[in-house]
Write an enzyme that holds these catalytic residues in place. Structure first.
Site: not given
Ligand SMILES: NC(=O)c1ccc[n+]([C@@H]2O[C@H](COP(=O)([O-])OP(=O)(O)OC[C@H]3O[C@@H](n4cnc5c(N)ncnc54)[C@H](O)[C@@H]3O)[C@@H](O)[C@H]2O)c1
Length: 483
Positions: A94, A171, A220, A223
């Site tokens: 994201m 995360v 929000h 994806n």
């Molecule tokens: N994947 C989806 O379909 C989707 C859709 C809408 C919302 N979201 C939300 O978006 C957010 C991220 O999801 P994602 O799928 O991209 O996760 P992801 O696991 O692909 O990415 C998370 C990233 O955060 C980084 N991270 C962890 N701790 C950190 C910190 N302290 N500082 C900076 N970076 C840090 C990790 O290294 C990783 O690169 C979540 O809250 C999720 O619920 C996801």
């Protein structure tokens, strides 16, 4: 190409739910040998026919809905300051997508992560998307280089004081998010707006540790970020209207369609989606084949059936979010026994992300996942099947759609959004609800509330999500419609 050939070609693209394109070819065919006046008469007849269809009524509603959202955005952002420099926390699926979208729409962005390899992955993803644009001749290589130079990967907060807007996309863990948000608040100016891209955690709760909760809201994205038009802007209990205005403005700058929603579990779109998934889970328990459910719902107009959608969303994500929804709305979203989703999860069938879900996926030559069925999946399903019930296709549709409609109505009744238009446009833009039906509430109107109430009674024994709310009962009694 002969008229008949083009009719078949056009029909295959338009599908059975959009009659106008085929009618247009038919009209040309009929009018080809006529004089001008006779041809105009035929054109008039066809136009009248098309204009009176349910499809036309719904598509006009979608157009009006879109105009309405634009008007609301314009009013909300009247005094909003544009974001000139933004930052994203987390370079995952994201965060990377948000950074790409911001930079490609001209708002430079800092992208921070805690791992260098994640930053590399995020930059690679952005480069891949940009390369595709160049291949499709939608972007020049100069523009591509410019966009890439607008994303600055970083491991530190050192330049954050220059950014007016921060989107947190780390995360999905409340403790981590709260600590990251508190950290970033200290590294930014008092004017900076912080927004979380959480999909399930309460915005009001995330604001608890902040010293400027009025400057914090939810943002929000869906994806994949570059394709999905909707952004839900979530107002927490302490979010100021100025913050909402700036978030709406930034979403507009990114070329997205924002809808402002009040805080609740699942916000607007996921709150309405999970009762629909529950309808699917109970159909499986009643012995209905998941492939049949998918086919029926795709014929209904959804871009993909619920099993396929769960695979795309990720079954691990689905199980996690279903638990949060069940805690928030136990009367209608909790489960008494192990579900097919739990079984899939326990068997590490996470969906498209690991190639195994309800379907199995192999990547084709173009890198696209192709789905196929492995009959062994039915062995996993067997233990959760409790009944062998004969259902009609219409039963399947109603068992899937009534929970969605009742939750959509509840969102309106709970004032999560202000109007039926916002509910329905949220479903269209966030989930791909069939445009020729114009949304769950418009669909309810087309069936009629009295009629729908009668149908819903047939399914009351399955669970509370089939029960009409007092508000809906009142509408049925008074023959009212949402529109
Ligand atoms: N994947 C989806 O379909 C989707 C859709 C809408 C919302 N979201 C939300 O978006 C957010 C991220 O999801 P994602 O799928 O991209 O996760 P992801 O696991 O692909 O990415 C998370 C990233 O955060 C980084 N991270 C962890 N701790 C950190 C910190 N302290 N500082 C900076 N970076 C840090 C990790 O290294 C990783 O690169 C979540 O809250 C999720 O619920 C996801």
């Amino acid at each position: 190409m002969s008229f008949d050939g083009s009719k078949a070609f056009v029909a295959a693209i338009a599908g059975p739910n959009y009659p106008a394109p085929v009618k247009a070819v038919e009209t040309m065919q009929k009018a080809a040998r006529l004089n001008r006046d006779e041809a105009i008469a035929i054109e008039g007849e066809t136009f009248t026919y098309c204009a009176k269809t349910k499809t036309a009524e719904c598509l006009v509603q979608v157009f009006l809905g879109d105009q309405y959202l634009k008007k609301v955005s314009k009013t909300v952002t009247k005094n909003a300051k544009p974001t000139k420099y933004a930052s994203v926390l987390g370079a995952g699926i994201m965060g990377g997508g948000i950074a790409y979208q911001s930079a490609s729409m001209g708002v430079p962005v800092l992208m921070k992560d805690i791992k260098t390899e994640q930053l590399d992955l995020g930059m690679n993803e952005a480069s891949k998307l940009l390369n595709k644009e160049v291949e499709r001749k939608k972007m020049t290589t100069e523009k591509m280089a410019k966009v890439i130079s607008q994303i600055t990967p970083t491991l530190s907060y050192s330049d954050f004081s220059n950014t007016q807007f921060v989107v947190e996309a780390v995360v999905e863990n409340e403790k981590i998010k709260k600590s990251v948000l508190a950290e970033v608040e200290k590294s930014t100016s008092p004017e900076t707006v912080l927004a979380s891209n959480t999909s399930t955690i309460s915005i009001t709760r995330l604001a608890e540790g902040l010293s400027r909760p009025e400057k914090f809201c939810g943002m929000h994205f869906f994806n994949p970020v570059h394709r999905m038009p909707l952004v839900e802007i979530i107002r927490g209990a302490k979010t100021s209207e100025e913050t909402i205005a700036q978030a709406v403005n930034y979403a507009n700058q990114m070329g997205k369609t924002p809808i402002v929603v009040n805080d609740c579990a699942g916000f607007l779109v996921n709150r309405i989606l999970f009762p629909y998934f529950k309808g699917f889970v109970h159909l499986i328990e009643d012995g209905v084949d998941f492939q049949r459910i998918d086919k029926v719902m795709e014929k209904f107009g959804w871009p993909m059936g619920p099993a396929y959608l769960l695979d795309v969303v990720g079954i691990d994500t689905g199980v996690h979010a279903a638990k949060i929804m069940a805690d928030a709305f136990p009367d209608r979203m909790s489960y008494l026994t192990k579900t097919i989703l739990d079984v899939m999860y326990e068997n590490k069938r996470f969906g498209q992300k690991n190639g195994l879900g309800f379907f199995e996926y192999e990547v084709d030559k173009k890198g696209k996942p192709v789905k196929k069925v492995n009959p062994s999946v039915y062995e996993l399903i067997k233990p959760v099947v409790k009944n062998e019930i004969t259902v009609t296709d219409e039963d399947i549709i109603m068992r899937m759609m009534i929970p969605m409609i009742t939750e959509a109505s509840r969102c309106l009744e709970d004032k999560i959004v202000a109007t039926p238009v916002e509910v329905d446009m949220g479903l269209l833009l966030g989930l791909g609800f069939p445009p020729f039906r114009a949304g769950a509430l418009k669909y309810a109107d087309s069936i009629g509330m009295k009629n729908l109430e009668e149908i819903s009674k047939k399914f009351h024994s399955i669970g509370h999500m089939y029960e009409f709310t007092p508000f809906m009962k009142g509408m049925a009694a008074e023959n009212k419609t949402y529109y």
